[in-house]
Structures are given as structure tokens and as C-alpha cells.
Design a protein around this motif. Structure first.
Motif, PDB file in Angstrom:
ATOM      1  N   ILE A  22       0.565  -1.185  -0.477  1.00 32.38           N
ATOM      2  CA  ILE A  22      -0.170   0.318   0.371  1.00 32.38           C
ATOM      3  C   ILE A  22       0.552   1.506   0.648  1.00 32.38           C
ATOM      4  O   ILE A  22       1.089   2.123  -1.138  1.00 32.38           O
ATOM      5  CB  ILE A  22      -0.882  -0.262   1.438  1.00 32.38           C
ATOM      6  N   LEU A  23       2.461   1.384   0.708  1.00 27.94           N
ATOM      7  CA  LEU A  23       2.546   2.426   1.057  1.00 27.94           C
ATOM      8  C   LEU A  23       3.487   2.852   0.197  1.00 27.94           C
ATOM      9  O   LEU A  23       3.732   3.905  -0.641  1.00 27.94           O
ATOM     10  CB  LEU A  23       3.302   2.380   2.082  1.00 27.94           C
ATOM     11  N   VAL A  24       3.828   1.288  -0.822  1.00 24.43           N
ATOM     12  CA  VAL A  24       4.461   1.663  -2.220  1.00 24.43           C
ATOM     13  C   VAL A  24       3.980   2.877  -3.422  1.00 24.43           C
ATOM     14  O   VAL A  24       4.425   3.635  -4.191  1.00 24.43           O
ATOM     15  CB  VAL A  24       5.283   0.476  -2.773  1.00 24.43           C
ATOM     16  N   ALA A  25       2.063   1.621  -3.091  1.00 23.27           N
ATOM     17  CA  ALA A  25       1.302   2.632  -4.188  1.00 23.27           C
ATOM     18  C   ALA A  25       1.292   4.144  -3.666  1.00 23.27           C
ATOM     19  O   ALA A  25       1.476   5.200  -4.652  1.00 23.27           O
ATOM     20  CB  ALA A  25       0.180   1.839  -3.877  1.00 23.27           C
ATOM     21  N   LEU A  26       1.579   4.558  -2.467  1.00 27.64           N
ATOM     22  CA  LEU A  26       1.437   5.932  -2.015  1.00 27.64           C
ATOM     23  C   LEU A  26       2.448   6.300  -2.398  1.00 27.64           C
ATOM     24  O   LEU A  26       2.586   7.853  -1.598  1.00 27.64           O
ATOM     25  CB  LEU A  26       0.689   6.111  -0.114  1.00 27.64           C
ATOM     26  N   ALA A  27       4.221   5.914  -2.648  1.00 29.16           N
ATOM     27  CA  ALA A  27       5.298   6.891  -2.565  1.00 29.16           C
ATOM     28  C   ALA A  27       5.045   8.530  -3.420  1.00 29.16           C
ATOM     29  O   ALA A  27       6.048   9.280  -2.191  1.00 29.16           O
ATOM     30  CB  ALA A  27       5.880   5.924  -2.147  1.00 29.16           C
ATOM     31  N   THR A  28       4.115   7.905  -4.444  1.00 33.87           N
ATOM     32  CA  THR A  28       4.460   9.588  -5.258  1.00 33.87           C
ATOM     33  C   THR A  28       3.312  10.894  -5.044  1.00 33.87           C
ATOM     34  O   THR A  28       3.203  11.373  -5.793  1.00 33.87           O
ATOM     35  CB  THR A  28       4.726   9.039  -6.855  1.00 33.87           C
ATOM     36  N   LEU A  29       2.625  10.413  -3.490  1.00 35.50           N
ATOM     37  CA  LEU A  29       1.858  11.438  -3.893  1.00 35.50           C
ATOM     38  C   LEU A  29       2.051  12.297  -3.046  1.00 35.50           C
ATOM     39  O   LEU A  29       2.463  12.224  -2.401  1.00 35.50           O
ATOM     40  CB  LEU A  29       0.425  11.018  -2.485  1.00 35.50           C
ATOM     41  N   GLN A  43      -3.982  10.530  -4.979  1.00 35.06           N
ATOM     42  CA  GLN A  43      -4.213   9.369  -5.701  1.00 35.06           C
ATOM     43  C   GLN A  43      -4.782   7.975  -5.082  1.00 35.06           C
ATOM     44  O   GLN A  43      -4.075   7.952  -3.883  1.00 35.06           O
ATOM     45  CB  GLN A  43      -4.057   8.894  -6.888  1.00 35.06           C
ATOM     46  N   THR A  44      -5.968   7.808  -5.079  1.00 33.64           N
ATOM     47  CA  THR A  44      -5.911   6.455  -4.234  1.00 33.64           C
ATOM     48  C   THR A  44      -6.823   5.135  -5.320  1.00 33.64           C
ATOM     49  O   THR A  44      -7.515   4.896  -6.305  1.00 33.64           O
ATOM     50  CB  THR A  44      -7.143   6.536  -3.432  1.00 33.64           C
ATOM     51  N   PRO A  45      -6.630   3.761  -4.648  1.00 33.80           N
ATOM     52  CA  PRO A  45      -6.953   2.811  -5.500  1.00 33.80           C
ATOM     53  C   PRO A  45      -8.886   3.038  -5.681  1.00 33.80           C
ATOM     54  O   PRO A  45      -9.489   3.602  -5.149  1.00 33.80           O
ATOM     55  CB  PRO A  45      -6.069   1.778  -4.702  1.00 33.80           C
ATOM     56  N   ALA A  46      -9.386   2.587  -7.027  1.00 38.67           N
ATOM     57  CA  ALA A  46     -10.227   2.630  -6.694  1.00 38.67           C
ATOM     58  C   ALA A  46     -11.237   1.901  -6.239  1.00 38.67           C
ATOM     59  O   ALA A  46     -10.729   0.093  -5.409  1.00 38.67           O
ATOM     60  CB  ALA A  46     -10.878   2.022  -8.674  1.00 38.67           C
ATOM     61  N   ALA A  92       3.756   9.335   3.883  1.00 37.77           N
ATOM     62  CA  ALA A  92       2.589   9.346   2.489  1.00 37.77           C
ATOM     63  C   ALA A  92       0.697   8.920   2.709  1.00 37.77           C
ATOM     64  O   ALA A  92       0.002   9.534   2.444  1.00 37.77           O
ATOM     65  CB  ALA A  92       2.917   7.807   1.524  1.00 37.77           C
ATOM     66  N   LEU A  93       1.320   7.428   3.781  1.00 39.97           N
ATOM     67  CA  LEU A  93      -0.887   7.818   4.156  1.00 39.97           C
ATOM     68  C   LEU A  93      -0.309   8.357   5.181  1.00 39.97           C
ATOM     69  O   LEU A  93      -2.267   8.742   5.415  1.00 39.97           O
ATOM     70  CB  LEU A  93      -0.556   6.283   5.337  1.00 39.97           C
ATOM     71  N   GLU A  94      -0.124   9.163   6.045  1.00 39.80           N
ATOM     72  CA  GLU A  94      -0.824  10.466   7.292  1.00 39.80           C
ATOM     73  C   GLU A  94      -0.843  11.431   6.233  1.00 39.80           C
ATOM     74  O   GLU A  94      -2.193  11.626   6.513  1.00 39.80           O
ATOM     75  CB  GLU A  94       0.894  10.761   7.896  1.00 39.80           C
ATOM     76  N   ASP A  95      -0.190  11.452   5.276  1.00 39.69           N
ATOM     77  CA  ASP A  95      -0.828  13.240   4.386  1.00 39.69           C
ATOM     78  C   ASP A  95      -2.403  12.353   3.901  1.00 39.69           C
ATOM     79  O   ASP A  95      -3.265  13.473   3.228  1.00 39.69           O
ATOM     80  CB  ASP A  95       0.466  12.965   3.497  1.00 39.69           C
TER      81      ASP A  95
END
Length: 838
Positions: A22-29, A43-46, A92-95
Motif C-alpha cells: 500500500i505504501l509503495v503505491a502511495l509513495a508518489t502522492l 490518488q487512491t485505488p478505486a 504518504a499514508l498520514e498525508d
């Protein structure tokens, strides 16, 4: 949505691999919600295709926002009530959490225009009475708008955000039925970079539920906790937007704090009360409580201000008071002069939030509308609201608010054209004249003595009204200052109510708490209400460890809950009926929100009381909670164990997030992973992204062009608010074991069919239906058979509604169609069950 959506990948490995993925997917947010330069939402998964929004309403979203903000306190000091996680969340998750939670609060507080205007709050009314308050620049008879504007200008200057101030529609709490539907023309495209374009549709009725108020209070306090300590030199906030949001959220939290104590307290007869000395309050002598549901009256010129208050649900609701207690305690910590964080202390070191010159002291012997006249006229003795309050005030003569009594709304004068009160002259005041005898108005119309159809007021009571007018018809005494420490006075009042009004004292069920109270206990104990009480009391104990009796009470409450609401397999039961003959009265099935609330409460109590044994029990309950209510294959909680069909409310999801956070603090190895999976699966659904009903925002025919689960926006700016509920699959089957609820089923029936005569402040014949206790009273008739628990046929109330020719008088409602068959069946079943207040 009208577009196709990607299905979120199900977790396949252990908890650590899930979180890493999850955090890798969020790393570029992009950064947090306070970044003025941001270009869009993280951006978040659908969401999964079987997940769908259930409603466009947002009431309850503040509870979810507050729960998410609690997770973002890791890595920096926040509050004694909100401990840091052992291992902080990845940035990234906290943001992402802060982005959605703060955007929800920002739109609700300063852009939506769909709730109560803080200009009508007790705080602004108090400041408007100060000698240095601004004048009435709008010539509308009130300087409340001017006072609010003056304070907001101060806040904007402190945040360096003057350019962001103009055009916003302020709302300090959402009202019932608030919708995500935009209040714009169908062909108008909202500019999401401009909060002033995000105006939600305003409900026709300003009805406020105390739970919603408490959640709004908590969300605003935690927003201030999250943002206010940051500085740009001497300017508040890491950016102008963050600074303004922090200060506005704090201003509104303080306004809610004062408003509850000043405007929303009632006794068990429904009479509005105000506590001049909250710290001396003793519910054993003279109990009051915040009304569970109120309706604010207003004028066409000020449709959201809330000039008057009419109580709709008189009972004291335990969950609502606990929610309010927790928020008040956190506000008390933030405003504590000994707060270890300098950024918080500076906010209360003088104006805008600290003590200021109180002006002239209160005048001894001064009569006021709030303390002396309003309780007389609005209470059972006067009974004036039954005829002279919306929706159809007789002769347009309104006395539901101080502004109407003084005739300050030129569009709402009585039919006579004369304001009810002329300050300083009782002989020119129709309100006083009609109390003593008939009055002839300027048009020659003879008005009979009031209150009509009731015993006249005593001469001393009529003289009190006249003396108040002659003294200048003052609204309220000027206080010596804003009172005791913000939050703490309200917290102490609510704590005393929990101790005296709600707690079972002695016997087998000692320490359990009645879910409702309207002069006597309801007999119903709820896991959700009990868990909310434990969390609130734990917060208060951490904030005020020397509060008399608090630690002992929390010890007693949590031990009673574990004895009676939890079985031998650590499964939590949602309700307990103390009136049942069964020696072990446990219902059959646990619920997600109730179970999560109790887990969070037990763990919070263990932390506040420093009880390792209790912490171990709480972790065991948490393990069972995850086993029963979390599907690892989908990354989602389930409402009922083993049942795929589920419906979630934002409030239940907030309880779930609170439970996971307490488990993480207590050392659970899977709580953070579970929380991250929950956010991934559910947050895109709860963000209410289809603001205009179709999701179309760009005009390209595709609401979700990049298929990330969130419709695109023009530019940056606030994202969507949280929805109230979401659903998986088909509607769940009705629960055959559910008892009939007075609050959810019977009171709405009375409101719909008996409005204007016997509910919401109306008491024709001195008879009211707002609570079972009032419904059982005979009113002017003095009969004792209006409501006979267990026997509908012997209950005159039922016979008056059901029979074409009842034993006494005519069928009710008078001159209107009879109550439909389904309504009569509900009423009959409720009476046969004991006519209980549940």
C-alpha cells in the motif's frame, strides 16, 4: 460512477507485505492538505465494484474525520488524550488521511453553507454585548454578523490569510439532512480551487442532533490540534490556508462549547436552562442535560443563524453526551495555560481566544430574557411556544427568540405591526399587555388574555415580565469574562450527569449505564454508548488526573461492562435489557460499531488507569473483534460475522478506526496493517466524490478519467466531504429480534401526526408526547390511563388515535386524517412491549 473502476487488489501476503504494498503505491502522492501549491487530491485505488454509496448525506462524517485525524498525531506531540503510535505511519499514508479529513472539515466549516451560522452562537452573542463590540452596519437590528466578521478578520490577520476570507459561508455544525448536492445551477461547474463555490444544499429544517454536534466539536478541536502549533514566524499555520483553518476550527469549537451550556440545556420537563456556575452543578438536586435533538428557528433574513431553540427530543442520550465530553476534554487540554506546546498557549494569551476586558460587571437584581422571562414563557407554565413559534405562529406573533420579541426582523412583525416588546415601556409592549387582560391593537382588533385556554400567569409572574421590560428588556447578564477554562466546565457538567443520571447504583447491575434518561432510566444498556463513555472518561482523566471521583468511576464502569456485555469467548453483545426476566439477558449478535466502540473504550480506560490486566483483556477483545469483523481477503470490515451483505455508517467506521488505533497503541502487531487496508478499501467510497450526483466535473463525459477512484477536479483545493453511509451488495435482512424504538419509530410518528399540538414544544391541554414519561401524564385532565405500559387497549392515548369514537372526546389528530394502520400497529406493539424509552 458511470465509468468503469479498477478493483482493488486483495491482500495476499502477511500484514507487513500488505502495508508495504500500500505504501509503495502511495509513495508518489503529493503533500498534506495544508499545501497551498497542491494540484489535486492524493490518488487512491478505486473502490471495489460491489461497494457503493448509500446516501449523499454527510451527517456523521465529522466523526470519521475526527477518527482519521487521531491517527495523524504520531511523530509529534498532540494531546495527552491522543498518544503517539509505537511506530509512526509512513508519511504518504498520514498525508492521505490529513488530506481527506482536513478537506472535510474545511468545506464543512468555511465553504458548504449547510449548517448553523456561528453568528448565532452563544460565544458571538456574548462578544456582541461587549462595550467595544462593532455596531450594526447592516441596519438589520443586530450586530451579530458584524461581531463574527470582526473576529474572523482578526483570525485571518493572525494566519496571514486575509485574501482567503471573503465570500465564505461559515457553518459550525451540520444539521440533519445536510446533502452533498451542490446549491448551484445545473449547468454551473464548481471550481474546486475556490471553496466559496462548494455550497451544499441547505435543508429546510435546521434540526441538530447532539451526536452530530459532538462529532463536529471533536473534528474542529482535532483540526486545531493538528495545525495550530505550526508557525511561519509569528503567523499561525504552516501556510495561510492551514492557519485560517486552524483558527476558524478553534473558534467554532469554542462557540459550540459555550452554546451547549448557554442554549441547549433542558430539564426533564423540557424547560430550557442556563448554568451560571457550571462548576457548582449538582444533578442530584437540579438535573439538566443537553437535549438530544433540537430545532433552531430563524428568520428569512438569517436562515441559518438559529435565533431560537425548540426541543424535539427531551431525553438525555448517553452516546451523545459521551461524544461531547470527549471533545470538551480535548479542548480543555488545548486551552490549558500549562500546555507544554507554546504554539497552543499563545492562542489563549489574550484575544482572540483568551480573556479580554469584560466591561461592566453583571448588575445584581437585573432581570434578563435568558434567565427569567424565556423560561417562564417557553416552559410548561406559560406554554407559549405551542401557538407562537414556527411553522405557523398565530397572528405572526413570535416569541421563540429574543430578536423576534424585540421585533428586530422587519419581515416578521406581528399582524398588528407592533413589536411584542418596547424596551423600557411595559405599557407599549403587547407581550405584557396581553398577559394581564385583553388588548386592542392599533387596527382595532381585540386580542384576548394570554395564554389562551390556560390558567393565567400569577400576578407576580406578570409583574416579573413588566419589570424586565422596564429595566430595558436585557437579553442576558454580561459575564465577568468567558468563564472557566474552555471545555472543562462543560466536561464537568457532563461527567456529573454520567455519574448521577445514567449509572446504575447498587444491585446486580451496579456500574452499568442507561443508554437514555428522561427522568428515569431507560433500562437499556448499549455497548456503543458504554464504549463511548469509557473513551470519553479516559480522555478526561488523562487531561485532568485530579478530577474528583473520575478514576473510581471509570474503574467501576469498565469492570461492569466486562461483566455484563462480554461473554466467555470475548464476543461483545450490542445491547442489554435490564427489564428482561432472563437472568442472563444477552442478545444474539454483535455489531461492528458497537463492538469496536467497546474495544476502544476498554483499551483507553486501561491506558488512563494504568491497568495492565485491563490492557490484556482489551487486546483479547480486539483479537475477537478482528476475527469477527475483518475479511483479510477483501481488506474490509464486515458489519455482521459471516455475512457478506453489510451496511456501514461513517460513525461505525469511526469507531472501527478508533479501536484499531487503541490496539496499535497497545502493541497489536496487525492493527496498523488492518487500518491501512480499511482506508484503501473504504475511504474512496466515503469521500462522496460524485458531488453533483453524476460525478461529472470536467465536462469530458468521464467522471473518473484516470480511473483512480476519485473524479478529477479543476485545479487543487478542497476535496469532497465524507458521506454518511455505504453499502456492500443487497440490502440486509431486517433483524427480527430488534425491539421497537421510541426514538427511531414512535417519536417520528408523533412528530408527523401530532405536530403543532403535542410535540416540539407544543402542549395543547398541557399534554406533550416528547418522551414516554410526558405521554403518560394526564395534562389538564389529570387522567392516569393515557399510557398503560403493556396494555394498548387500556391506554387512552392509543384509543384516541385508533378509535373513530374514543371513550373521551374526539379522535385525534383533530380535523385531520387518522393515523395509518402501520403507525397504529407500531404504537400498539411499543405499548405492549412496555412503552419504554429506548
Amino acid at each position: 460512477m458511470t465509468s468503469s473502476s479498477r478493483v482493488a487488489s486483495a491482500p495476499t501476503g502477511g500484514g507487513a507485505r500488505l502495508l508495504v504494498g500500500i505504501l509503495v503505491a502511495l509513495a508518489t502522492l503529493p503533500g498534506c492538505a495544508g499545501d497551498d501549491a497542491r494540484t489535486g487530491a492524493p490518488q487512491t485505488p478505486a473502490p471495489r465494484t460491489d461497494l457503493r454509496p448509500l446516501t449523499d448525506r454527510v451527517t456523521g462524517g465529522d466523526a470519521l474525520a475526527a477518527a482519521l485525524l487521531a491517527w495523524t498525531s504520531s511523530g509529534r506531540p498532540s494531546s495527552a488524550a491522543l498518544p503517539d503510535l509505537p511506530q509512526p505511519l509512513r508519511a504518504a499514508l498520514e498525508d492521505r488521511l490529513r488530506f481527506h479529513a482536513l478537506d472535510h472539515v474545511e468545506i464543512g466549516a468555511s465553504a458548504a453553507g449547510d449548517g448553523l451560522d456561528p453568528a448565532g452562537s452563544a460565544r458571538i452573542r456574548r462578544l456582541a454585548a461587549e462595550p467595544d463590540a462593532p455596531a450594526d452596519s447592516g441596519a438589520d437590528g443586530s450586530n451579530l454578523d458584524d461581531t463574527l466578521a470582526d473576529e474572523l478578520e482578526r483570525l485571518a490577520a493572525l494566519a496571514g490569510a486575509e485574501a482567503l476570507l471573503a465570500g465564505r459561508a461559515w457553518s459550525m455544525a451540520p444539521v440533519d439532512a445536510t446533502s452533498l448536492e451542490l446549491d448551484t445551477a445545473a449547468d454551473t461547474l464548481p471550481d474546486r480551487s475556490d471553496p466559496t463555490s462548494l455550497r451544499s444544499a441547505t435543508p429546510d429544517t435546521l434540526r441538530l442532533d447532539l451526536r452530530a454536534l459532538g462529532s463536529a466539536f471533536a473534528a474542529r478541536t482535532r483540526t486545531a490540534l493538528s495545525l495550530a502549533a505550526r508557525r511561519r514566524g509569528t503567523v499561525v499555520g504552516a501556510s495561510p490556508r492551514e492557519g485560517l483553518l486552524a483558527l476558524v476550527a478553534l473558534q467554532q469549537a469554542l462557540a459550540l462549547d459555550e452554546t451547549v451550556l448557554d442554549q441547549l440545556l433542558v430539564d426533564h420537563e423540557g424547560t430550557s436552562r442556563r448554568l451560571d456556575d457550571p462548576d457548582a452543578y449538582d444533578p442530584a438536586i437540579d438535573p439538566v442535560h443537553p437535549a438530544t435533538t433540537v430545532r433552531f428557528t430563524s428568520t428569512p433574513a438569517t436562515p441559518r443563524r438559529g435565533d431560537g431553540v425548540v426541543t424535539e427530543d427531551l431525553s438525555a442520550d448517553l452516546t451523545a453526551q459521551a461524544t461531547l465530553l470527549r471533545a470538551a476534554a480535548e479542548l480543555g487540554w488545548l486551552a490549558d495555560p500549562g500546555n507544554p506546546i507554546a504554539g497552543y498557549r499563545e492562542l489563549f494569551d489574550g484575544p482572540p481566544f483568551g480573556e479580554r476586558d469584560a466591561g461592566n460587571p453583571a448588575t445584581p437584581g437585573l432581570l434578563t430574557w435568558e434567565d427569567d422571562v424565556r423560561p417562564l414563557l417557553h416552559g410548561p407554565r406559560g406554554g407559549c411556544l405551542s401557538c407562537h413559534a414556527p411553522p405557523a405562529p398565530e397572528s405572526r406573533f413570535r416569541i421563540d427568540s429574543y430578536d423576534h420579541v424585540l421585533g428586530r426582523d422587519p419581515n416578521a412583525l406581528p399582524r398588528s405591526g407592533v413589536a411584542p416588546v418596547s424596551p423600557g415601556d411595559r405599557q407599549a409592549s403587547p407581550l405584557w399587555l396581553v398577559l394581564g387582560g385583553p388588548w386592542t391593537d392599533p387596527g382595532g382588533r381585540r386580542v384576548p388574555r394570554m395564554p389562551r385556554g390556560r390558567a393565567p400567569l400569577a400576578p407576580a409572574e406578570i409583574e416579573l415580565v413588566g419589570a424586565w421590560i422596564d429595566q430595558g428588556a436585557v437579553e442576558r447578564r454580561r459575564p465577568d469574562g468567558p468563564g472557566a477554562r474552555p471545555g472543562m466546565s462543560l466536561a464537568r457538567v457532563l461527567l456529573q450527569n454520567l455519574l448521577v443520571l445514567h449509572t446504575v447504583d447498587g444491585g446486580r447491575f451496579d456500574g452499568l449505564q442507561h443508554a437514555r434518561h428522561d427522568g428515569d432510566g431507560s433500562g437499556l444498556v448499549e455497548a456503543e454508548a458504554t464504549g463511548a463513555t469509557l473513551s470519553a472518561a479516559a480522555t478526561f482523566l488523562l487531561v485532568a488526573p485530579d478530577e474528583p471521583g473520575l478514576a473510581a468511576a471509570l474503574d467501576r464502569w469498565v469492570d461492569a461492562a466486562l461483566r455484563h456485555l462480554v461473554d466467555g469467548s470475548d464476543r461483545i453483545h450490542a445491547t442489554l435489557d435490564l427489564h428482561r426476566a432472563d437472568p442472563d439477558p444477552l442478545p444474539a449478535e454483535p455489531r461492528l460499531g458497537a463492538s469496536a466502540a467497546l474495544v476502544a473504550g476498554v483499551l483507553a480506560a486501561a491506558r488512563a488507569l494504568d491497568r495492565p490486566d485491563l490492557a490484556a483483556r482489551g487486546r483479547a477483545l480486539g483479537t475477537r473483534l478482528l476475527d469477527d469483523h475483518f475479511e483479510a481477503a477483501t481488506g474490509r470490515p464486515t458489519e455482521r460475522p459471516g455475512v457478506y451483505t453489510s451496511t456501514w455508517s461513517a460513525t461505525d467506521l469511526a469507531h472501527w478506526c478508533d479501536a484499531l488505533r487503541e490496539l496499535a497503541v497497545a502493541g497489536s502487531p496487525t492493527a496498523v496493517d488492518t487500518f491501512a487496508a480499511t482506508v484503501d478499501a473504504l475511504l474512496p467510497v466515503f469521500t462522496g466524490s460524485e458531488l453533483d450526483g453524476s460525478g461529472e466535473l470536467l465536462g469530458d463525459g468521464e467522471p473518473d478519467t484516470d480511473q483512480d477512484g476519485i473524479p478529477e477536479t479543476r485545479g487543487g483545493g478542497p476535496g469532497p466531504r465524507f458521506r454518511a453511509a455505504a453499502r456492500i451488495g443487497a440490502d440486509p435482512e431486517p433483524d427480527p429480534d430488534r425491539r421497537i424504538s421510541f426514538v427511531d419509530q414512535i417519536l417520528p410518528l408523533f412528530r408527523a401526526r401530532c405536530a403543532g399540538c403535542h410535540v416540539e414544544g407544543a402542549r395543547q391541554g398541557d399534554y406533550a408526547l416528547d418522551t414516554p414519561r410526558l405521554a403518560a401524564r394526564g395534562g389538564e385532565s389529570g387522567r392516569d390511563d393515557l399510557l398503560v405500559p403493556g396494555d394498548a387497549e387500556a391506554s387512552l392515548l392509543f384509543r384516541k388515535l385508533a378509535d373513530r369514537s374514543p371513550p373521551v372526546g374526539a379522535q385525534m389528530p383533530l380535523d385531520l386524517p387518522p393515523v395509518e394502520r402501520r403507525g397504529l400497529a407500531l404504537l400498539r406493539a411499543w405499548i405492549h412491549e412496555g412503552a419504554r424509552n429506548r
